[in-house]
Motif scaffolding. Structure first.
Motif, short mmCIF file in Angstrom:
data_model
loop_
_atom_site.label_atom_id
_atom_site.label_comp_id
_atom_site.label_asym_id
_atom_site.label_seq_id
_atom_site.Cartn_x
_atom_site.Cartn_y
_atom_site.Cartn_z
N ASP A 226 0.84 -1.07 -0.13
CA ASP A 226 0.01 0.18 0.14
C ASP A 226 0.80 1.03 -0.07
O ASP A 226 0.57 2.14 -0.77
CB ASP A 226 -1.03 0.05 1.19
CG ASP A 226 -2.24 -1.12 1.13
OD1 ASP A 226 -2.16 -1.41 -0.12
OD2 ASP A 226 -2.80 -1.27 2.05
N THR A 230 1.02 4.11 -3.15
CA THR A 230 0.85 5.56 -2.83
C THR A 230 1.97 6.18 -3.33
O THR A 230 1.90 7.41 -4.01
CB THR A 230 0.66 5.84 -1.35
OG1 THR A 230 -0.62 4.97 -0.87
CG2 THR A 230 0.30 7.23 -1.14
N ARG A 303 -2.97 6.14 -8.75
CA ARG A 303 -3.13 5.02 -7.68
C ARG A 303 -3.93 3.86 -8.21
O ARG A 303 -3.47 2.86 -8.30
CB ARG A 303 -3.38 5.57 -6.45
CG ARG A 303 -2.77 4.21 -5.39
CD ARG A 303 -3.16 4.78 -3.98
NE ARG A 303 -2.65 3.73 -3.08
CZ ARG A 303 -3.18 2.54 -2.87
NH1 ARG A 303 -4.01 1.93 -3.43
NH2 ARG A 303 -2.29 1.76 -1.83
#
Length: 314
Positions: A226, A230, A303
């Motif tokens: 994650d 990002t 993203r």
């Protein structure tokens, strides 16, 4: 007595394919191509537990993943306290052997062998233990699930890896004084399938390769998924995701719990010109990883696009 694992035990390791993360009808995250319910989600536990990040805790984890999944020909000397014999980790061995005990007593361990027992690091550990237990030259492998025991990273004392990327598989004959015609023929056939590959020196676990009509940079990264997505989205939205003139960030794949971003490169780029830009990109990525705050609309869009350009291969 086996050394206690420095990594999480098999029954407590994060399982990417657990029911709360993967629908029974979705593809199994092990990369088998089967649905989860027919593979690592099988009722009764018929299929061994799938360990999503098997090489965690091993020195050079990202490079180990690259050698297993990306690099045709490479070798790494390993220091194994339980034996005084030479141990060499190889990307691939003749006939895709799991391990070879050589006439000299040296042990060569094949990294790219897929046993499908759910934990490749444990499989490698079991093969290494079996090879250490015999002095008879020949092939050593697994015929059944190895069960509980040390992983490869639990059996070695290396704190770093001395990786040699080879132009081909000539290392197969390193300890043969007078190779015969059959050895030469085997090497010629194997070398024909090995794409030119170079490990960058300015950053870790980044490999340039020439696949004929294209060149790529493939870079295994240690960051949590994650957080990395990002940070990459921030760089992509800012136009800072290039690694060379004309390069194009095309997506990433997931292998053994980590992401590997991939860039297409203009033919003729080569590896040398990537060293400086790769170092610059690594610094920009570190800044993006440290950056807090909400994503902008452009960054959120980037993203989402990156998340859709992921492929799980293991």
């Amino acid at each position: 007595m086996a050394k206690k694992s420095r990594t999480k035990a098999r029954d407590t390791a994060p399982v990417e394919g657990s029911p709360d993360q993967v629908s029974p009808r979705q593809p199994c995250p092990c990369g088998s191509g089967k649905r989860y319910k027919a593979c690592h989600g099988a009722a009764g536990g018929a299929t061994p537990v799938f360990v999503s990040r098997p090489f965690e805790g091993m020195p050079g984890e990202c490079d180990v993943i690259a050698l297993r999944e990306l690099v045709p020909a490479a070798t790494v000397p390993l220091t194994v306290p339980s034996t005084d014999r030479e141990v060499r980790l190889c990307t691939l061995l003749p006939m895709a052997s799991p391990a070879l005990v050589r006439d000299s007593g040296a042990i060569w361990l094949g990294l790219q062998v897929a046993h499908q027992y759910g934990d490749p690091a444990r499989d490698l550990g079991a093969v290494l233990e079996a090879a250490i237990a015999t002095e008879e030259p020949g092939v050593v492998g697994l015929t059944s699930q190895p069960g509980e025991g040390p992983r490869l990273q639990d059996l070695i004392s290396n704190t770093s890896l001395d990786i040699t990327v080879h132009d081909g598989f000539g290392y197969w004959a390193d300890d043969i004084e007078d190779p015969d015609d059959s050895v030469a023929a085997a090497l010629e056939q194997a070398n024909g399938s090995a794409n030119p590959t170079t490990r960058l020196e300015s950053v870790e676990a980044a490999y340039w390769t020439n696949v004929g009509p294209k060149e790529h940079l493939r870079w295994v990264m240690p960051h949590q998924e994650d957080e990395l997505l990002t940070a990459l989205a921030r760089l992509h939205a800012a136009g800072q995701d290039s690694v060379a003139d004309g390069s194009r960030f095309v997506g990433m794949f997931r292998a053994h719990g980590l992401l590997t971003p991939v860039w297409d490169l203009p033919v003729g780029t080569g590896a040398a010109v990537l060293e400086g830009p790769a170092g610059t990109f690594a610094s920009a990525l570190a800044d993006a990883l440290a950056q807090g705050g909400e994503l902008s609309a452009a960054e959120r869009s980037a993203r989402a696009g990156l998340a859709n350009r992921q492929v799980t291969i293991r």
